[in-house]
Design a protein around this motif. Structure first.
Motif, mmCIF file in Angstrom:
data_model
loop_
_atom_site.group_PDB
_atom_site.id
_atom_site.type_symbol
_atom_site.label_atom_id
_atom_site.label_comp_id
_atom_site.label_asym_id
_atom_site.label_seq_id
_atom_site.Cartn_x
_atom_site.Cartn_y
_atom_site.Cartn_z
ATOM 1 N N PRO A 188 63.771 4.039 27.927
ATOM 2 C CA PRO A 188 64.835 4.612 27.089
ATOM 3 C C PRO A 188 66.160 4.657 27.851
ATOM 4 O O PRO A 188 66.181 4.748 29.084
ATOM 5 C CB PRO A 188 64.325 6.020 26.783
ATOM 6 C CG PRO A 188 62.852 5.970 27.055
ATOM 7 C CD PRO A 188 62.691 4.986 28.156
ATOM 8 N N PRO A 189 67.291 4.616 27.135
ATOM 9 C CA PRO A 189 68.603 4.691 27.815
ATOM 10 C C PRO A 189 68.842 6.094 28.352
ATOM 11 O O PRO A 189 68.249 7.072 27.880
ATOM 12 C CB PRO A 189 69.587 4.317 26.706
ATOM 13 C CG PRO A 189 68.890 4.630 25.430
ATOM 14 C CD PRO A 189 67.438 4.399 25.684
ATOM 15 N N PRO A 190 69.716 6.229 29.364
ATOM 16 C CA PRO A 190 70.065 7.563 29.865
ATOM 17 C C PRO A 190 70.655 8.417 28.754
ATOM 18 O O PRO A 190 71.304 7.925 27.832
ATOM 19 C CB PRO A 190 71.087 7.277 30.964
ATOM 20 C CG PRO A 190 70.898 5.836 31.322
ATOM 21 C CD PRO A 190 70.431 5.161 30.077
ATOM 22 N N GLU A 213 58.008 9.175 34.608
ATOM 23 C CA GLU A 213 59.265 8.903 35.294
ATOM 24 C C GLU A 213 60.289 8.265 34.356
ATOM 25 O O GLU A 213 60.964 7.288 34.693
ATOM 26 C CB GLU A 213 59.041 8.016 36.519
ATOM 27 C CG GLU A 213 58.124 8.641 37.560
ATOM 28 C CD GLU A 213 57.911 7.723 38.740
ATOM 29 O OE1 GLU A 213 58.404 6.572 38.693
ATOM 30 O OE2 GLU A 213 57.266 8.164 39.720
ATOM 31 N N GLY A 214 60.384 8.816 33.169
ATOM 32 C CA GLY A 214 61.356 8.330 32.211
ATOM 33 C C GLY A 214 60.919 7.141 31.400
ATOM 34 O O GLY A 214 61.633 6.732 30.477
ATOM 35 N N TYR A 230 59.075 4.619 17.137
ATOM 36 C CA TYR A 230 59.207 5.926 17.779
ATOM 37 C C TYR A 230 60.675 6.330 17.728
ATOM 38 O O TYR A 230 61.545 5.525 17.389
ATOM 39 C CB TYR A 230 58.704 5.879 19.219
ATOM 40 C CG TYR A 230 59.498 4.975 20.117
ATOM 41 C CD1 TYR A 230 60.530 5.472 20.902
ATOM 42 C CD2 TYR A 230 59.220 3.608 20.174
ATOM 43 C CE1 TYR A 230 61.266 4.636 21.713
ATOM 44 C CE2 TYR A 230 59.956 2.771 20.979
ATOM 45 C CZ TYR A 230 60.991 3.286 21.752
ATOM 46 O OH TYR A 230 61.716 2.463 22.556
ATOM 47 N N LYS A 231 60.970 7.607 18.070
ATOM 48 C CA LYS A 231 62.336 8.137 17.968
ATOM 49 C C LYS A 231 62.750 8.756 19.289
ATOM 50 O O LYS A 231 61.938 9.371 19.987
ATOM 51 C CB LYS A 231 62.435 9.166 16.843
ATOM 52 C CG LYS A 231 62.232 8.570 15.454
ATOM 53 C CD LYS A 231 62.329 9.636 14.370
ATOM 54 C CE LYS A 231 62.096 9.018 12.981
ATOM 55 N NZ LYS A 231 62.195 10.049 11.910
ATOM 56 N N LEU A 232 64.057 8.586 19.599
ATOM 57 C CA LEU A 232 64.682 9.207 20.764
ATOM 58 C C LEU A 232 65.792 10.127 20.277
ATOM 59 O O LEU A 232 66.540 9.780 19.344
ATOM 60 C CB LEU A 232 65.255 8.152 21.704
ATOM 61 C CG LEU A 232 64.276 7.145 22.321
ATOM 62 C CD1 LEU A 232 65.041 6.171 23.226
ATOM 63 C CD2 LEU A 232 63.191 7.847 23.111
ATOM 64 N N ARG A 233 65.951 11.275 20.926
ATOM 65 C CA ARG A 233 67.035 12.205 20.570
ATOM 66 C C ARG A 233 68.172 12.036 21.576
ATOM 67 O O ARG A 233 67.945 11.954 22.791
ATOM 68 C CB ARG A 233 66.539 13.643 20.575
ATOM 69 C CG ARG A 233 67.603 14.643 20.083
ATOM 70 C CD ARG A 233 67.016 16.034 19.967
ATOM 71 N NE ARG A 233 65.990 16.123 18.953
ATOM 72 C CZ ARG A 233 66.231 16.253 17.653
ATOM 73 N NH1 ARG A 233 67.485 16.298 17.205
ATOM 74 N NH2 ARG A 233 65.236 16.348 16.799
ATOM 75 N N LEU A 234 69.424 11.991 21.012
ATOM 76 C CA LEU A 234 70.612 11.868 21.853
ATOM 77 C C LEU A 234 70.946 13.218 22.460
ATOM 78 O O LEU A 234 70.976 14.244 21.769
ATOM 79 C CB LEU A 234 71.791 11.357 21.035
ATOM 80 C CG LEU A 234 71.902 9.843 20.857
ATOM 81 C CD1 LEU A 234 73.093 9.496 19.966
ATOM 82 C CD2 LEU A 234 72.055 9.172 22.194
#
Length: 897
Positions: free
Chosen positions: A616-618, A644-645, A664-668
């Protein structure tokens, strides 16, 4: 059979069953003794291992079998004797216990048709075999005999003085449980004048190679003298022993097969005694010796003698049982007698050198040198621990034990040993006869070296386990480390997989396309290391997920079996996985959820087990519970492993020519960069270990900063916590001018309300209150480090870290207070004393938003404290220290729109 058969009449005939009876005797002798426990256990061999079945036991019960001979019937008596009126007739018999235990046998007799009744009928022992009762012996009514034991008997019959005609009678032997032998009929005939009686004596049994003594006794049992009596034994059943004939009375003559003569010829076929006269009651005998030839098979040899003259003729029959001669030899294969040295000599020993863990076999031959069939048990002695052994036949199949051999028969077999450690020992191989218990042995000497003395390695470039592509070349290195010995006739063979093409081989290696072998002939293979190389190519038409294995073997005259190298294994796979990644929406703000979709396709027909790796992006975090597997309406939850991310999905099954989808979903989070680049990779493993990967798939989204482009912010307040609850509230005093520091050196001072702020932060930080800027120690809280001046905080968005200060011991006293109210605004001012120090506290409240609010608070010694707000609404508490506890009135102003 060493037994006189009595006086026989002119027309006497022997029953045909007599020979069969004697064979039955030999069978009876071989019965298993009562009480013997017979154990049986099966042996099986599989995969070089020996397995035993459960053991079965059988208890042999007693069996009584009386055997009395010779047999006879009333129509055909077994023997006949003459007797003069008032005289005695003697009939010899042999009693044998044919059972498998000791038994007491009852003796009696039966009468058949008769012309006269005897005055006496008794059975006597005849241990010396002269067909007469033993001196001083009493009549027998019962005899106890062990298993296989025999006793000579003589039946004495006395005729009355006026007797004439014949008498038929039979002795009877009976077992305790009723078994009996009663068909032993004999005839006694009354004869006046001379009565000849002939007895022939021979041992009951003899071994091949032994000499036996034969004695012919002729007597006159009548009441008158007999003249011109001749006792003849011809033809002889066995070879005559030269110069062995003797006779105290009469003349000995010899027969060469054609003529009788008093001189002994070179080949004697018969012998006789010639008597001019034989008086009443007189006896004469002829003795000579016969040889049982070596190699004579076991069985019965019968001999018939005949006496002629007045009172005759009479016949006497004797039977000799030739016993089996049991002898056997065990030695190296082809030389069971270990000649020329014989048993225990160096010719009876074999020696080998071998390697730890390698099977070594010693070849042997067992010979039955006897005259009868025998059964042999094999055993091995002197094996140390850690040595497995088994027996093999000539073809390498398991050897069935025990071994049964006919006379003169030989059997080849091998003792195979597998030592598990280096050692040296001598094994004694023993063959034991079941007939006699005698043993014969041979010796096997083995020196075992460690397996490391001869080791094989197989190396490959690319290394074993690497996935190859069709058309790719592989170089194999064959390494042989020899510390064993120079190996004669060494031959190295490397069998190629059908999916490999031969290119070239070093050291003269020859390619055999028929057997697909690369062969190196090394004679000898020297000590030290030998390296051979082989270059091959993977065929272009090799199917995906093909496992190419390669190993080589070493054979030599000095090795009992080939040695194999460890194999190399290369899976072959010719295609890559296709990975596509999408994200929606393309633009999002902090706090939003980004939906990512991964699509993975397998161009190969082989089933793959897939491992997906997503970075995932930072500034983003996986939202738990949002990962699903499925390309259509049917989706299954599939949570990733977060390490580890990274997001990891493992063990996904990807069918041949198939595809899978993953969402899947990532939260900003605050602090995320403007460009959100998400990278994913996939790796597939086939059933045979082939590894194939995808290219890197990326999805790009952008951060919409919105009206407030703030990153993460760390906020907090330093205050005197009067109520001790750790939360700034009514009555608590803020501390302005306190110094707050971050671990990277960034610092800030608290404002008039005791507040501080650090902007554009994210992640884990340490924040510290400078002890020199705080008048009191921090209140102890769980998140505090050390004495509470430091805290570790994870900055995500707006994060708060307060430093409440501990109330000092003593009390707080309010000295003076005043309140200012103007429209929606109220200001409460107090002067308080805390631990001997004066503080001014202003509590400002407004129900409306007041722009450009300014509060001026005069100081007792001159000057003022000014507090300015661009827009004020709500409630604020302001505090500062005073030199003197004097109350002044504050002033406020603001601007109305």
């Amino acid at each position: 059979m060493k037994k006189a058969m009595g006086m026989l009449g002119r027309n006497r005939m022997w029953p045909k069953s007599f020979g069969a009876l004697l064979w039955l005797l030999s069978i009876a002798f071989a019965l298993t003794p009562a009480g013997t426990v017979i154990r049986n256990q099966a042996v099986a061999y599989a995969g070089g291992e020996r397995y035993l079945s459960n053991e079965v036991e059988v208890l042999v019960r007693p069996l009584c079998v009386p055997l009395l001979s010779p047999d006879g019937t009333t129509a055909l008596p077994g023997q006949e004797a003459g007797v003069s009126p008032g005289g005695y007739a003697y009939l010899p018999f042999l009693l044998t216990n044919g059972g498998n235990d000791r038994f007491s046998l009852r003796l009696s007799h039966l009468f058949g048709p008769r012309d006269w009744n005897p005055e006496e009928v008794h059975l006597y022992p005849d241990r010396d075999g002269d067909a007469l009762p033993d001196p001083g012996a009493s009549p027998l009514a019962e005899v106890s005999l062990a298993m296989g034991e025999s006793l000579r008997l003589v039946l004495r019959v006395k005729a009355p003085s006026g007797a004439s005609g014949a008498l038929l009678l039979s002795p009877v032997a009976s077992c305790p449980e009723g078994q009996e032998d009663r068909d032993n009929w004999a005839r006694v005939v009354v004869q006046p004048g001379p009565v000849l009686a002939l007895q022939k004596g021979m041992p009951l049994e003899a071994l091949p190679g032994q000499e036996v003594l034969v004695v012919l006794r002729v007597r006159n049992l009548g009441d008158r003298e007999a003249q011109g009596v001749v006792a003849t034994d011809a033809p002889l059943p066995l070879p005559f022993v030269p110069s062995s004939a003797s006779a105290p009375k009469g003349r000995v003559e010899y027969w060469d097969g054609a003529l009788w003569a008093p001189s002994e010829p070179s080949g004697v076929r018969g012998v006789r005694l010639v008597l001019e006269r034989l008086g009443v009651g007189e006896e004469a005998f002829l003795a000579f010796r016969l040889l049982v030839p070596p190699g004579t098979p076991p069985g019965f040899v019968e001999n018939l003698a005949r006496a002629e003259g007045p009172g005759g003729p009479v016949e006497a029959r004797a039977s000799l049982r030739v016993l089996p001669l049991y002898a056997h030899h065990l030695g190296p294969r082809g030389n069971p007698r270990a000649l020329p040295g014989g048993e225990g000599s160096p010719d009876d020993r074999q020696a080998q050198r071998g390697l730890e863990g390698q099977t070594l076999c010693f070849a042997h031959t067992l010979e039955n040198a006897g005259t009868g069939q025998d059964t042999y048990d094999l055993r091995v002695e002197g094996l140390p621990q850690g040595v497995d052994f088994w027996w093999e036949g000539p073809t390498g199949t398991p050897l069935g034990l025990p071994l049964t051999l006919s006379p003169g028969e030989s059997r080849d077999f091998s003792l195979c040993l597998r030592p598990s450690a280096p050692m040296g020992f001598t094994a004694r191989v023993v063959a034991t006869s079941r007939a006699t218990g005698a043993s014969n042995a041979t010796w096997d000497l083995l020196e075992v070296l460690p397996a490391s003395a001869l080791t094989l390695w197989k190396e490959a470039d690319p290394p074993s386990g690497t996935t190859l592509r069709p058309g790719q070349e592989v170089v194999y290195t064959l390494r042989i480390q020899n510390a064993f010995a120079p190996l004669r006739g060494a031959r190295v063979e490397d069998a190629l997989s059908p999916w490999l093409e031969f290119v070239e081989a070093s050291h003269g290696g020859l390619w055999d396309p028929t057997r697909r072998l690369v062969v190196w002939n090394l004679d000898p293979l020297p000590l030290g290391e030998t390296r051979l190389t082989l270059r091959v190519r993977v065929r272009e038409d090799t199917p995906d997920d093909t496992l190419v294995q390669n190993a080589f073997s070493l054979r030599a005259q000095d090795l009992t079996q080939p040695i194999l190298s460890p194999p190399t294994r290369h899976p072959v796979f010719g295609v890559r996985l296709l990975l596509r990644k999408e994200v929606s929406p393309k633009s999002a703000r902090v706090g939003d959820l980004l939906l990512y979709r991964l699509t993975l396709e397998n161009p190969s027909p082989s089933l793959l087990t897939v491992r997906l790796r997503d970075l995932p992006p930072p500034g983003t975090a996986y939202e738990p519970g949002t990962a699903f597997l499925g390309c259509g309406a049917s989706k299954l939850p599939l949570e990733p492993k977060v390490q580890e991310g990274l997001l990891l999905w493992e063990g996904l099954e990807l069918p041949g020519r198939g595809r899978i989808c993953l969402e899947y979903k990532l939260r900003l989070l605050p602090g995320a960069p403007e460009e959100l680049v998400n990278t994913a990779e996939a790796q597939g493993l086939s059933a045979n270990g082939a590894a194939t990967a995808s290219g890197r798939a990326q999805a790009l989204a952008r951060l919409d900063l919105g009206p407030f482009a703030l990153g993460g912010v760390l906020l907090g307040r330093v205050f005197l916590d009067l109520d001790g609850d750790g939360v700034f509230g009514k009555g608590d005093l803020p501390l302005p001018g306190a110094r707050i520091l971050l671990s990277n050196g960034t610092q800030a001072l608290t404002d008039a309300m005791g507040r501080y702020a650090f902007r554009n932060l994210s992640g884990l930080h340490q924040v510290m209150l400078d002890p020199d800027s705080a008048p009191f120690a921090p209140l102890p809280l769980p998140e505090g480090l050390g004495e509470g001046y430091r805290k570790r905080v994870l900055v995500q968005g707006a994060t708060v870290a307060d430093f409440p200060l501990r109330v000092p011991k003593g009390y707080v006293r309010v000295l003076r207070a005043t309140t200012l109210r103007m429209g929606p605004l109220s200001v409460e001012k107090r002067v308080v004393e805390v631990a001997g120090k004066a503080l001014a506290e202003l509590r400002v409240r407004s129900l409306e938003a007041l722009p450009e609010l300014t509060l001026r608070d005069p100081l007792p010694g001159g000057g003022e404290r000014v507090f300015a707000f661009g827009l004020f609404q709500g409630e604020e508490v302001l505090a500062y220290p005073l030199e003197r506890p004097i109350l002044t009135d504050p002033e406020v102003r603001w601007r109305y729109p």
